[in-house]
Each structure stands twice: as structure tokens, then as C-alpha cells.
Write a protein that holds these residues in place. Structure first.
Motif, PDB file in Angstrom:
ATOM      1  N   ASP A 131      64.514  35.646  -8.091  1.00 30.52           N
ATOM      2  CA  ASP A 131      65.410  36.671  -7.558  1.00 30.52           C
ATOM      3  C   ASP A 131      66.650  36.768  -8.435  1.00 30.52           C
ATOM      4  OD1 ASP A 131      66.344  38.620  -5.756  1.00 30.52           O
ATOM      5  OD2 ASP A 131      65.610  37.459  -4.037  1.00 30.52           O
ATOM      6  N   SER A 132      67.512  37.713  -8.096  1.00 27.91           N
ATOM      7  CA  SER A 132      68.775  37.866  -8.820  1.00 27.91           C
ATOM      8  C   SER A 132      69.807  38.497  -7.901  1.00 27.91           C
ATOM      9  CB  SER A 132      68.586  38.729 -10.075  1.00 27.91           C
ATOM     10  OG  SER A 132      68.078  39.997  -9.744  1.00 27.91           O
ATOM     11  N   ILE A 133      71.066  38.226  -8.205  1.00 24.86           N
ATOM     12  CA  ILE A 133      72.181  38.790  -7.462  1.00 24.86           C
ATOM     13  C   ILE A 133      73.243  39.178  -8.481  1.00 24.86           C
ATOM     14  CG2 ILE A 133      73.047  36.444  -7.016  1.00 24.86           C
ATOM     15  CD1 ILE A 133      73.615  39.409  -4.679  1.00 24.86           C
ATOM     16  N   CYS A 134      73.774  40.398  -8.341  1.00 34.78           N
ATOM     17  CA  CYS A 134      74.652  40.952  -9.369  1.00 34.78           C
ATOM     18  C   CYS A 134      76.066  41.192  -8.840  1.00 34.78           C
ATOM     19  CB  CYS A 134      74.061  42.252  -9.902  1.00 34.78           C
ATOM     20  SG  CYS A 134      72.388  42.047 -10.563  1.00 34.78           S
ATOM     21  N   GLY A 135      76.982  41.377  -9.781  1.00 29.38           N
ATOM     22  CA  GLY A 135      78.388  41.516  -9.424  1.00 29.38           C
ATOM     23  C   GLY A 135      78.688  42.689  -8.534  1.00 29.38           C
ATOM     24  N   ASP A 136      77.887  43.753  -8.667  1.00 23.85           N
ATOM     25  CA  ASP A 136      78.126  44.932  -7.832  1.00 23.85           C
ATOM     26  C   ASP A 136      77.430  44.839  -6.475  1.00 23.85           C
ATOM     27  OD1 ASP A 136      75.656  45.064  -9.037  1.00 23.85           O
ATOM     28  OD2 ASP A 136      75.800  47.164  -9.637  1.00 23.85           O
ATOM     29  N   GLU A 137      76.926  43.654  -6.135  1.00 22.07           N
ATOM     30  CA  GLU A 137      76.224  43.457  -4.868  1.00 22.07           C
ATOM     31  C   GLU A 137      76.917  42.459  -3.937  1.00 22.07           C
ATOM     32  OE1 GLU A 137      71.866  44.377  -6.900  1.00 22.07           O
ATOM     33  OE2 GLU A 137      72.408  42.313  -6.414  1.00 22.07           O
ATOM     34  N   VAL A 138      78.110  42.016  -4.336  1.00 19.32           N
ATOM     35  CA  VAL A 138      78.899  41.122  -3.479  1.00 19.32           C
ATOM     36  C   VAL A 138      80.309  41.685  -3.345  1.00 19.32           C
ATOM     37  CG1 VAL A 138      77.598  39.017  -3.973  1.00 19.32           C
ATOM     38  CG2 VAL A 138      79.498  39.658  -5.463  1.00 19.32           C
ATOM     39  N   ALA A 139      80.963  41.344  -2.245  1.00 20.69           N
ATOM     40  CA  ALA A 139      82.307  41.874  -1.984  1.00 20.69           C
ATOM     41  C   ALA A 139      83.344  41.281  -2.923  1.00 20.69           C
ATOM     42  CB  ALA A 139      82.692  41.609  -0.533  1.00 20.69           C
ATOM     43  N   HIS A 140      83.200  40.003  -3.232  1.00 22.67           N
ATOM     44  CA  HIS A 140      84.188  39.302  -4.052  1.00 22.67           C
ATOM     45  C   HIS A 140      83.474  38.574  -5.192  1.00 22.67           C
ATOM     46  CE1 HIS A 140      87.073  40.175  -0.898  1.00 22.67           C
ATOM     47  NE2 HIS A 140      86.246  39.627  -0.028  1.00 22.67           N
ATOM     48  N   GLY A 141      83.850  38.901  -6.430  1.00 18.59           N
ATOM     49  CA  GLY A 141      83.230  38.281  -7.592  1.00 18.59           C
ATOM     50  C   GLY A 141      83.827  36.925  -7.927  1.00 18.59           C
ATOM     51  N   LYS A 142      83.293  36.300  -8.955  1.00 15.99           N
ATOM     52  CA  LYS A 142      83.821  35.030  -9.433  1.00 15.99           C
ATOM     53  C   LYS A 142      85.303  35.199  -9.778  1.00 15.99           C
ATOM     54  CE  LYS A 142      79.333  34.334 -11.706  1.00 15.99           C
ATOM     55  NZ  LYS A 142      78.613  34.188 -12.985  1.00 15.99           N
ATOM     56  N   PRO A 143      86.160  34.233  -9.457  1.00 12.84           N
ATOM     57  CA  PRO A 143      85.869  32.840  -9.079  1.00 12.84           C
ATOM     58  C   PRO A 143      85.617  32.596  -7.594  1.00 12.84           C
ATOM     59  CG  PRO A 143      88.231  33.107  -9.301  1.00 12.84           C
ATOM     60  CD  PRO A 143      87.612  34.442  -9.664  1.00 12.84           C
ATOM     61  N   ASN A 144      85.482  33.648  -6.797  1.00 11.02           N
ATOM     62  CA  ASN A 144      85.096  33.452  -5.399  1.00 11.02           C
ATOM     63  C   ASN A 144      83.643  32.967  -5.342  1.00 11.02           C
ATOM     64  OD1 ASN A 144      87.439  34.532  -3.686  1.00 11.02           O
ATOM     65  ND2 ASN A 144      87.145  36.158  -5.185  1.00 11.02           N
ATOM     66  N   PRO A 145      83.282  32.232  -4.309  1.00 12.88           N
ATOM     67  CA  PRO A 145      81.956  31.616  -4.247  1.00 12.88           C
ATOM     68  C   PRO A 145      80.832  32.530  -3.783  1.00 12.88           C
ATOM     69  CG  PRO A 145      83.214  30.989  -2.316  1.00 12.88           C
ATOM     70  CD  PRO A 145      84.154  31.773  -3.194  1.00 12.88           C
ATOM     71  N   ASP A 146      81.160  33.772  -3.371  1.00 17.49           N
ATOM     72  CA  ASP A 146      80.185  34.645  -2.709  1.00 17.49           C
ATOM     73  C   ASP A 146      78.852  34.768  -3.444  1.00 17.49           C
ATOM     74  OD1 ASP A 146      82.751  35.034  -1.699  1.00 17.49           O
ATOM     75  OD2 ASP A 146      82.345  37.092  -1.099  1.00 17.49           O
ATOM     76  N   ILE A 147      78.908  35.003  -4.750  1.00 18.01           N
ATOM     77  CA  ILE A 147      77.689  35.299  -5.496  1.00 18.01           C
ATOM     78  C   ILE A 147      76.741  34.103  -5.524  1.00 18.01           C
ATOM     79  CG2 ILE A 147      78.548  34.650  -7.801  1.00 18.01           C
ATOM     80  CD1 ILE A 147      77.124  37.294  -8.778  1.00 18.01           C
ATOM     81  N   PHE A 148      77.301  32.898  -5.585  1.00 16.69           N
ATOM     82  CA  PHE A 148      76.452  31.713  -5.619  1.00 16.69           C
ATOM     83  C   PHE A 148      75.931  31.350  -4.230  1.00 16.69           C
ATOM     84  CE2 PHE A 148      78.890  30.573  -9.635  1.00 16.69           C
ATOM     85  CZ  PHE A 148      77.872  31.021 -10.461  1.00 16.69           C
ATOM     86  N   MET A 170      85.547  30.780 -14.871  1.00 15.37           N
ATOM     87  CA  MET A 170      85.478  31.469 -13.585  1.00 15.37           C
ATOM     88  C   MET A 170      84.195  31.085 -12.848  1.00 15.37           C
ATOM     89  SD  MET A 170      88.277  33.220 -13.274  1.00 15.37           S
ATOM     90  CE  MET A 170      88.969  31.746 -14.060  1.00 15.37           C
ATOM     91  N   GLY A 171      83.102  30.929 -13.596  1.00  7.78           N
ATOM     92  CA  GLY A 171      81.832  30.534 -12.993  1.00  7.78           C
ATOM     93  C   GLY A 171      81.857  29.113 -12.467  1.00  7.78           C
ATOM     94  N   ILE A 172      82.467  28.221 -13.229  1.00 11.29           N
ATOM     95  CA  ILE A 172      82.608  26.832 -12.780  1.00 11.29           C
ATOM     96  C   ILE A 172      83.401  26.789 -11.476  1.00 11.29           C
ATOM     97  CG2 ILE A 172      83.659  24.587 -13.291  1.00 11.29           C
ATOM     98  CD1 ILE A 172      83.170  25.162 -16.263  1.00 11.29           C
ATOM     99  N   GLN A 173      84.501  27.512 -11.442  1.00  9.66           N
ATOM    100  CA  GLN A 173      85.356  27.539 -10.258  1.00  9.66           C
ATOM    101  C   GLN A 173      84.606  28.107  -9.053  1.00  9.66           C
ATOM    102  OE1 GLN A 173      89.102  29.459 -10.980  1.00  9.66           O
ATOM    103  NE2 GLN A 173      89.833  29.184  -8.894  1.00  9.66           N
ATOM    104  N   ALA A 174      83.824  29.152  -9.277  1.00  5.45           N
ATOM    105  CA  ALA A 174      83.066  29.772  -8.183  1.00  5.45           C
ATOM    106  C   ALA A 174      82.015  28.822  -7.628  1.00  5.45           C
ATOM    107  CB  ALA A 174      82.408  31.060  -8.672  1.00  5.45           C
ATOM    108  N   ALA A 175      81.302  28.136  -8.508  1.00  3.37           N
ATOM    109  CA  ALA A 175      80.278  27.187  -8.066  1.00  3.37           C
ATOM    110  C   ALA A 175      80.906  26.037  -7.290  1.00  3.37           C
ATOM    111  CB  ALA A 175      79.503  26.653  -9.270  1.00  3.37           C
ATOM    112  N   SER A 176      82.024  25.543  -7.790  1.00  4.44           N
ATOM    113  CA  SER A 176      82.719  24.449  -7.110  1.00  4.44           C
ATOM    114  C   SER A 176      83.178  24.874  -5.724  1.00  4.44           C
ATOM    115  CB  SER A 176      83.920  24.000  -7.952  1.00  4.44           C
ATOM    116  OG  SER A 176      84.662  22.994  -7.290  1.00  4.44           O
ATOM    117  N   ALA A 177      83.702  26.097  -5.620  1.00  3.35           N
ATOM    118  CA  ALA A 177      84.158  26.613  -4.326  1.00  3.35           C
ATOM    119  C   ALA A 177      82.996  26.777  -3.351  1.00  3.35           C
ATOM    120  CB  ALA A 177      84.870  27.944  -4.517  1.00  3.35           C
ATOM    121  N   ALA A 178      81.797  27.010  -3.902  1.00  9.03           N
ATOM    122  CA  ALA A 178      80.604  27.152  -3.064  1.00  9.03           C
ATOM    123  C   ALA A 178      79.999  25.799  -2.683  1.00  9.03           C
ATOM    124  CB  ALA A 178      79.556  27.996  -3.795  1.00  9.03           C
TER     125      ALA A 178
END
Length: 217
Positions: A131-148, A170-178
Motif C-alpha cells: 500500500d501507499s499513503i501520500c502527502g495530499d491524503e493526510v491532514a497534517h504532513g511531516k513532522p506530524n505523525p499522521d502519515i506514519f 522531518m521524517g525522523i521527527q514524524a516517525a518518533s512522534a508516531a
């Protein structure tokens, strides 16, 4: 126990960051402006709305961001069509291993759906991903954890059962927040200490990620 591996795309799966930078240099040059590499590095991993805002702040509120971005993407598309999409070292071997050992795999990227689908098709890698999830499919992008977190939902795993592969701060921060362990494979920028400290490991290539997983099995 790791049941799913979540992949960033640009700079992690494909060697696109330098090409993107070159495109911005060309487009800014047409406007009589210069694109500083350090400024470009500050954009890595950011969702598009944040990228737009940083350009407006860095240059001017009237900077023609939509046109520049469109032209940069066209520059990249033309190059990829002519020369092929440059896949990162070790990616294909890693994906084959994950497939053979029944890991779930998800692409989680700030890029748009159209671009992601096209690149997966061009590289012949679409069949390796569940599967895949893209930036235009979540409300808040990285560094927020939503996408992960959404990637974990799609894979049907808990955050503690996943592993994120990222190249950007930004990706590291997002993953950590998740609450998801993250391995960083730096591309144009090695993460600053405050981000590096959040990573489970920092390695030189995706081949090293394969070794990491093999050693855990």
C-alpha cells in the motif's frame, strides 16, 4: 517484532533530491535568483504547504511557487523518462527480502498520489508494496505523525510493530512522534544531533538495512 516496513520515497527509495535541487537552481536562475543548497536542505521531507511558505518567506510573497514547482517536476519527469528513475542502492534486494519473509510494506511520502503512482510504475516496484499513503491524503504532513500512523493502519500493525526508513530530519521527527522505530539513511543532509538522537540507527545505505533485518531474524 517488526511486521511492517514503511518507506519514505524521495531521497530514500530514489535518488531524486539532487535532481530536484538542480531543477530549482535552473528555475530560480530564470527569475534572476539563486537557490542556496542549505536552504534547499531545509525543505527536505516537508509537506508542500510548508515548502510553499518557506519559499515565500525566503524570496518574497509574490514568488511564483506554483509555476516553479510545476517546471521543476517537469524537469525531473523529462530526466526520468530519458534516463530512467535512479533507484537507491540496495532497494531492490531489500524489497525482495521483505516480500520473501512476509513483511508488510508501505510507501509513506510527502509527495502527491499521481507522482507516487507514476514513479512506482516507472521503477517496476509497485508489486513489492502492499500500500501507499501520500502527502495530499493526510491532514497534517511531516513532522506530524499522521502519515506514519495511517501507514500502520493500512498495514494492519501497531506502531511498535513497524519500522520506518527515512532520509530526512522531518521524517525522523514524524516517525518518533508516531512511536515507530526509525532508521535513517541520509541523502543530501546528515541529520543534526537533535534528530539523529531520535533514530534507532543511522546507516550508509539500504543494504545496511537489509543486514539489520537479517541479524534480527
Amino acid at each position: 517484532m517488526i511486521k511492517a516496513v514503511i518507506f519514505d520515497m524521495d531521497g530514500l527509495m530514489i535518488n531524486s533530491e539532487r535532481v530536484t535541487y538542480d531543477g530549482y537552481v535552473i528555475e530560480c536562475g530564470k527569475l534572476g535568483l539563486t537557490m542556496d543548497e542549505d536552504f534547499y536542505k531545509s525543505l527536505l521531507g516537508c509537506p508542500l504547504p510548508d515548502v510553499f511558505q518557506r519559499f515565500y518567506e525566503h524570496y518574497s510573497p509574490s514568488f511564483p511557487m506554483e509555476t516553479v514547482l510545476k517546471n521543476v517536476h517537469q524537469y525531473m519527469n523529462d530526466l526520468f523518462e530519458e534516463e530512467g528513475v535512479p533507484v537507491k542502492e540496495g532497494l531492490r534486494d531489500l524489497l525482495k527480502y521483505l516480500k520473501e519473509h512476509d513483511y508488510k510494506t508501505v510507501v509513506a511520502t510527502s509527495s502527491t498520489r499521481n507522482r507516487v503512482d507514476k514513479i512506482l510504475e516507472q521503477t517496476g516496484l509497485a508489486s513489492y508494496y502492499d500500500d501507499s499513503i501520500c502527502g495530499d491524503e493526510v491532514a497534517h504532513g511531516k513532522p506530524n505523525p499522521d502519515i506514519f500512523l495511517k501507514a500502520c493502519e493500512k498495514a494492519g500493525v501497531l506502531p511498535s510493530e513497524a519500522l520506518v526508513l527515512e532520509d530526512s530530519e522531518m521524517g525522523i521527527q514524524a516517525a518518533s512522534a508516531a512511536g515507530i522505530p526509525v532508521i535513517c539513511v541520509p541523502d543530501m543532509k546528515y541529520p543534526e544531533e537533535r534528530y539523529a538522537s531520535l533514530a534507532t540507527d543511522i546507516v550508509g545505505s539500504l543494504t545496511d538495512v537489509l543486514t539489520y533485518l537479517q541479524n534480527r531474524s
